[in-house]
Design an enzyme around this catalytic site. Sequence first.
Site, PDB file in Angstrom:
ATOM      1  N   HIS A 198       0.821  -1.211   0.000  1.00 30.52           N
ATOM      2  CA  HIS A 198       0.000   0.000   0.000  1.00 30.52           C
ATOM      3  C   HIS A 198       0.856   1.263   0.000  1.00 30.52           C
ATOM      4  CE1 HIS A 198      -3.440  -2.591   0.911  1.00 30.52           C
ATOM      5  NE2 HIS A 198      -4.206  -1.555   0.631  1.00 30.52           N
ATOM      6  N   GLY A 199       1.983   1.219   0.680  1.00 32.85           N
ATOM      7  CA  GLY A 199       2.851   2.388   0.739  1.00 32.85           C
ATOM      8  C   GLY A 199       3.565   2.451   2.065  1.00 32.85           C
TER       9      GLY A 199
END
Length: 304
Positions: A198-199
Site C-alpha cells: 500500500h505504501g
Amino acid sequence: MLLVFLRAFSTLKIPGCNFGDLSSYSCPPPLLKIWAHSDKGPSPSPYVATPRALVQAAFCMAMFLYLSPSRPLSWFTDPAYQEWGFWRKLSYQYMSGFTMRWKYYFIWSISEAAMVISGLGFSGWTESSPPKPKWDRAKVVDILGFELAKSSVLLPLVLNIQVSTWLRHYVYERLVKKGKKPRFFQLLATQTVSAVWHGLYPGYIILLVQSALMIAGSRVIYQWEKAIPTNMALVKKAFAVMNFAYTVLVLNYSCVGFMLLSKHETLASYGSVYYIGTMIPIALIILGYIIPAKPASFKARKEQ
C-alpha cells in the site's frame, strides 16, 4: 521478467486461455472466445451488469459527499476532540471509518464497470436454466458483505477481493508448511506485505499489522462458538453477536491509521480510546491459549 508476469497472469483463468505451460501458452486473439456463441447460448452481454456497477458507483459517491463534510479528519487533531468522552470518541472513529469507505467503494465500482464493459469481467455461466452470464471476475468489493461481516476473518474475502486472493495464494499459503496449520506468524507476514504494498506510510503499516491481531482475535471467538453444541443455540447466537460487535469495533478503530497515515496522529487517536481495539484482540489471543476451544462431547455430537 516476462515469464514472471505470465505466471502471475495465469491465476486469472481466462476462459479458453491456457497459461499453465509457459513454453506453449495459447489464447484466442484477442480473447474472442469470451464473446463466442456456445452451447450455453449467445455471447454474453455486459449491458446489464455495467449499468448496475455504475449505479452502485453513483450511490457510493453520493454517500461519501453527504457524510464527509460533517466528519473531517482534522477533528482527530483538534484539541476539542481530546475533551470528548470515551463513547463519543469511539463513535466518531466508527463514523469516520464508515464515511471514508464509501470513497473507495466508488473507485472500486467504477473499475468494476470498466472491466465488465471491456468483457474481461466475464467469468462463465450460471447453472440455472436458462444459464445467465456471470460478471464477477472483476468484482473488488461486496459492500453489504463487508459492512455486515459476522467475523473479521470474512473481511479479506469481501474487500479488495482480487488483491486479497493474490496475497493469500502467493504469500499466506506459501508460508504454511505442509501438514501444519497456519498460525499468527503467517497472518502477520501476509498483512505486513500488504502494508508495504500500500505504501511506506506508518499509518498503513500500523493498520495492517493491527488487522492481523483483529483477525486472530476473531478466530478465537469463532472457535469458541464452534465448540458449543447446537442444543445451546442461545449461547451460540450470543457468541455470533459478540463476534459481529467485535468486528465492528476493532475494524473502525483500526481504520484511523489508514485515514491519518501519520504515526503520531494514529497512535494519539488509538490512545484517546485507551487502545481498546488493540487490547481486546491481544486479550482474546491470550485467552485462546489459556481456554482453548474443545470439541463438543461425543454425547452432544450424537444428539446433533
